[in-house]
Design an enzyme around this catalytic site. Structure first.
Site, mmCIF file in Angstrom:
data_model
loop_
_atom_site.group_PDB
_atom_site.id
_atom_site.type_symbol
_atom_site.label_atom_id
_atom_site.label_comp_id
_atom_site.label_asym_id
_atom_site.label_seq_id
_atom_site.Cartn_x
_atom_site.Cartn_y
_atom_site.Cartn_z
ATOM 1 C CE LYS A 84 39.419 30.457 47.203
ATOM 2 N NZ LYS A 84 40.563 30.948 46.708
ATOM 3 C CB SER A 153 39.543 31.337 42.773
ATOM 4 O OG SER A 153 40.640 31.362 44.196
ATOM 5 C CB SER A 177 42.928 33.561 43.957
ATOM 6 O OG SER A 177 43.025 33.044 42.752
#
Length: 442
Positions: A84, A153, A177
């Site tokens: 990420k 996210s 997330s």
């Protein structure tokens, strides 16, 4: 097109094959990059990277030089991992889904990436995140239906695993997330106990909530990767049954205002899974764990917003005009929270954690079950869905999994959220394996 896009790969099988030398790393890198070049333009799971193939070939040659005999190599030898884009990786810029200059966000490589590389993994690239792991979505599409959100996210990480671009990806969860995008994309998401994977080298959102997590195609993949990434992993599994049924877990369902936040189709599918588990002899107990859920939600939001504003204090003062409206709104909310209100919210959370642990203990419950999200992935790419089904467990810092648990029209996945006890991540994975064998994923 969706069938072509959804091809999750088994981490355990891929890791075993690479350590057997099949295929050789050079061929493996070519296949990996060809799949990314072919599929990623359709789903946008990865941050674009010029020269990805050359970089990965160079890293593969260095890895082969360090480990000339793959059979003696570390457990993730040659495995491609998505990371990420709030997690620092040497050699790759960190954008955090934002328009801020990358040099402003630069920092030392994250501890979790150190551990991945020590285990032999290759970083396939940075995966797309919502801006600063918040609410402003990135361009990633859901591989099952590209017109739907993949969740957030950690959108790119979940989509990359679902599409078979990589068998393992790293995400973060502040509230929902990891668990939510795993459910939306039909993969397994694991959020360890808060702090179990060091957060050093990760851009903070709300530090007392932020937790690194991971995505794989199945629970066996989590069981392979988690011991390599988490601190002080107990390889014996950590299951210490306190009931007569030994390794068969007692399951608790938190009824009341919390469960009512899920949409009817999600609750109906959840009930079907509970019936399957009950029919296989697992004990399911309904518990009134969250009678003050609305107040918990309010206090958790206070903590989140206050800490986010503090995390971005310097950057926002300098570059506030480059932030997206959703992020600006959250930071301005956080700046309006008074320190006394923040301290009161922390006290509320501490009391909630203690009350929750005591209620579970009295009920003799090993695992809590709930829908992973309020329903299937919503249509559109202008939002990432609601994180509310993860909120209590994230606020308490508990480990949680999302397991694939059926589909709803038009063929979108649903997830079952499985919540363990603080620090008992090993027991969560061991007991969840019992559930995975029973759940209906069709």
């Amino acid at each position: 097109m969706e069938e072509f896009l959804v091809r999750p790969r088994s981490l355990t099988r891929e890791a075993a094959a690479l350590r057997a030398g099949v295929p050789a790393l050079a061929i493996h890198v070519d296949r990996l990059c060809a799949r990314i070049d072919r599929v990623d333009p359709l789903i946008h799971a990865f941050v674009p990277e010029p020269g990805r193939t050359d970089r990965l070939h160079a890293e593969a040659r260095a890895l082969t030089a360090r480990h000339p005999d793959p059979a003696q190599a570390p457990p993730l030898y040659g495995v491609a991992v998505g990371v990420k884009d709030i997690v620092h990786v040497d050699g790759l810029p960190t954008h955090a889904g934002s328009a801020l200059p990358p040099g402003v966000l630069a920092g030392p490589q994250a501890a979790v990436v150190d551990r991945l590389r020590a285990a032999g993994a290759l970083v396939a690239g940075k995966t797309v995140t919502a801006e600063f792991a918040g609410a402003a979505p990135g361009p990633t599409r859901n591989p099952h239906h590209p017109g739907h959100t993949p969740g957030g996210s950690s959108s790119g990480s979940a989509a990359a695993v679902a599409a078979g671009l990589v068998p393992l990806a790293i995400g973060t969860q502040t509230v929902g997330s990891v668990v939510r995008p795993a459910a939306y994309c039909g993969v397994v998401g694991f959020r360890p106990t808060h702090g179990r994977i060091p957060m050093a080298g990760v851009i903070p959102n709300a530090p007392s909530l932020d937790t690194l997590g991971l995505f794989t195609a199945d629970l066996a993949g989590v069981a392979l990767a988690a011991p390599l990434l988490c601190d002080d992993w107990d390889g014996r599994g950590g299951v210490r049954p306190h009931h007569e049924d030994g390794d068969v877990p007692v399951l608790g369902v938190p009824v009341g205002p919390y469960l009512e936040r899920a949409r009817p189709e999600a609750v109906q599918a959840f009930r079907r899974q509970l019936e399957l588990l009950s029919a296989r002899g697992l004990m399911v107990r309904q518990l009134d764990l969250l009678p003050d859920f609305a107040e918990l939600e309010r206090q958790c939001r206070t903590i989140n917003r206050f800490e986010t504003a503090a995390s971005h204090a310097e950057w926002f003062d300098r570059f506030g005009g480059l932030y997206r409206p959703e992020t600006v709104a959250g930071i301005r909310h956080g700046r309006a929270v008074r320190p006394a209100a923040y301290r009161a919210a922390l006290d509320f959370r501490a009391d909630f954690r203690a009350r929750l642990a005591e209620r579970r203990r009295r009920a003799g419950v090993d695992l809590l079950l709930a829908p992973s999200a309020t329903g299937a992935a919503p249509p559109g790419l202008d939002g990432t869905g609601s994180a509310v089904m993860s909120l209590p467990w994230s606020c308490a810092g508990l480990p949680a999994l999302s397991l694939p648990a059926g589909v709803t029209e038009p063929g979108l996945p649903l997830g079952l959220q499985v919540v363990g006890e603080a620090g008992a991540d090993e027991g969560l994975l061991a007991r969840a394996a019992v559930l995975e064998r029973v759940l209906d994923t069709a």
